[in-house]
Design an enzyme around this catalytic site. Structure first.
Site, mmCIF file in Angstrom:
data_model
loop_
_atom_site.group_PDB
_atom_site.id
_atom_site.type_symbol
_atom_site.label_atom_id
_atom_site.label_comp_id
_atom_site.label_asym_id
_atom_site.label_seq_id
_atom_site.Cartn_x
_atom_site.Cartn_y
_atom_site.Cartn_z
ATOM 1 N N TYR A 112 4.226 -4.386 1.472
ATOM 2 C CA TYR A 112 4.837 -3.074 1.683
ATOM 3 C C TYR A 112 4.775 -2.295 0.373
ATOM 4 O O TYR A 112 5.152 -2.802 -0.684
ATOM 5 C CB TYR A 112 6.303 -3.258 2.104
ATOM 6 C CG TYR A 112 7.082 -1.973 2.257
ATOM 7 C CD1 TYR A 112 7.190 -1.345 3.497
ATOM 8 C CD2 TYR A 112 7.712 -1.378 1.157
ATOM 9 C CE1 TYR A 112 7.904 -0.165 3.640
ATOM 10 C CE2 TYR A 112 8.429 -0.203 1.293
ATOM 11 C CZ TYR A 112 8.526 0.398 2.534
ATOM 12 O OH TYR A 112 9.226 1.571 2.672
ATOM 13 N N GLU A 168 4.353 5.942 2.841
ATOM 14 C CA GLU A 168 4.697 4.543 3.065
ATOM 15 C C GLU A 168 3.501 3.799 3.652
ATOM 16 O O GLU A 168 2.944 4.234 4.658
ATOM 17 C CB GLU A 168 5.882 4.466 4.039
ATOM 18 C CG GLU A 168 6.404 3.069 4.247
ATOM 19 C CD GLU A 168 7.450 3.031 5.362
ATOM 20 O OE1 GLU A 168 8.646 2.893 5.038
ATOM 21 O OE2 GLU A 168 7.084 3.147 6.538
#
Ligand code: GDP
Ligand code: MN
Length: 389
Positions: free
Chosen positions: A109, A197
């Protein structure tokens, strides 16, 4: 403004090359064609909505033939996808992304946000990315690593390397990962994003990095610098927003059915809050401005009435700088050439409110008058048969 995954990927390809091949499709046939174009035995079909959580909600699937791509796209396009990040009504799928399947060894991530606490852009990373990231961050907050960006310099290369290393990357991949993170930091700053993101950033068994999913939010305040981003406007509700903004109105579409016309952002928020408090759902946030002119109010009214979901309209105006009789006149102007099909509740208080009421009462328009916010909200709910709680 949130970007669709396929749009965000197009934008980012100018900065970085770690993307799987993918083609957007607006129809099932196109999805089948895209599968053939990619030329692999498999592809992943991804519903394009402005919300995450698609994997868990059935919006992402690996398919094995053009026919399967077509039939799954047929199921998705035109349907509403409900994910943990959408409302209960979900969001309509208008397109799917047909993407090559990447073998995954680990899911990472990486994100850039604007952090209020440190008042800087912030790089965040987690070695355990993927669809459970929210749970990971709750269960093991120590696995979330951060690097603040110097507002003048941006991200330093040593910070990118440190982050890559925190993500559990080592050896020959480290340099590649740090480069990727540097590229993304440049995109975040140069494109004026408020969120970028990557989840997951896939690490393949062969040590390749691949940006599988992107979520990007563009800061509309800088739209004058990015005509190419501002020109992408897909859904009908967004087109109401675009029209409103061309009149200098502050309109944000919401999921409900009570249209709100209010002057001043604070009063507009309070109006939305009080509608919700009593069990109703506002269709929009609309601030015509503290110095609303008759012209602007009339335009606002027209824009508001374009929303096909409206069941009632609540006008909540506090006449300070703007006089209530001006507003009353504007309401009449706006409704001169169109029929009002839904109940209209009006609360006008402040300068010349009495005069405004007389004007509206003699106009022949069917209006429910109210005094005070609570009374106005309850009357609007009443008009659509919701029992206030
Ligand atoms: P989201 O659920 O809306 O965040 O959609 P994502 O694009 O992140 O996909 C959800 C999950 O599907 C990912 O975390 C992966 O586990 C899986 N996935 C998506 N694309 C691929 C792919 O190309 N290969 C593999 N193996 N899994 C994928
Ligand atoms: Mn994702």
């Amino acid at each position: 403004m949130k970007l669709y995954e396929y749009q965000a990927k197009e934008l980012l390809k100018r900065y970085d090359s770690h993307f799987p091949r993918g083609l957007v499709a607006y129809s099932p046939e196109e999805a089948g064609d895209n599968f053939r174009h990619l030329g692999n035995p498999q592809a992943v079909i991804k519903a394009q909505v402005l919300a995450g959580g698609r994997g868990k909600a059935g919006g992402i699937r690996v398919v094995n033939s053009p026919e399967e791509a077509r039939s799954y796209a047929e199921k998705l396009i035109g349907s509403r996808l409900v994910t943990a990040q959408t409302t209960l009504e979900g969001e309509e799928v208008r397109a799917v992304l047909v993407q090559e399947v990447v073998p995954i060894h680990r899911e990472l991530y990486v994100a850039f946000i604007v952090d209020r606490k440190s008042a800087t852009p912030l790089l965040m990373g987690c070695p355990e990315g993927g669809v459970e990231i929210e749970e990971v961050s709750k269960r093991s907050p120590e696995l979330i690593f951060t690097e603040p960006l110097d507002p003048l310099f941006g991200l330093h290369p040593f910070q990118a390397r440190r982050m890559a290393s925190s993500l559990g990357i080592s050896g020959s991949v480290l340099r590649d990962a740090a480069g990727l993170i540097m590229n993304l930091s440049k995109a975040f700053i140069e494109e004026d994003l408020s969120l970028l993101e990557i989840n997951p950033l896939a690490l393949t068994p062969g040590g390749q990095l691949s940006i599988l999913d992107v979520k990007a939010d563009f800061d509309d305040n800088s739209s004058f610098r990015h005509p190419e981003i501002s020109s992408i406007r897909p859904s009908p509700r967004e087109s109401i927003e675009a029209e409103a903004s061309s009149y200098g109105l502050n309109y944000v579409g919401l999921e409900g059915d009570i249209g709100c016309l209010v002057n001043g952002a604070g009063l507009a928020m309070a109006t939305n809050d009080i509608i919700r408090l009593y069990g109703g759902r506002p269709a929009n946030f609309l601030d015509v401005g503290g110095d609303a002119t008759a012209e602007r109010v009339a335009q606002a009214f027209r824009v508001l009435l374009e929303d096909p979901r409206l069941k009632a309209v609540l006008v909540n105006i506090f006449g300070g700088i703007v006089r209530c009789d001006t507003i009353a006149q504007a309401i009449i102007t706006a409704l001169k050439d169109r029929e009002l099909k839904v109940p209209l509740v009006v609360r006008l208080e402040g300068t010349n409110s009495q005069k405004a009421r007389e004007i509206l009462e003699t106009s022949g328009l069917k209006i429910t008058f109210s005094t005070g916010m609570k009374d106005a909200a309850i009357k609007a709910l009443d008009a659509i048969s919701i029992i206030p709680h």
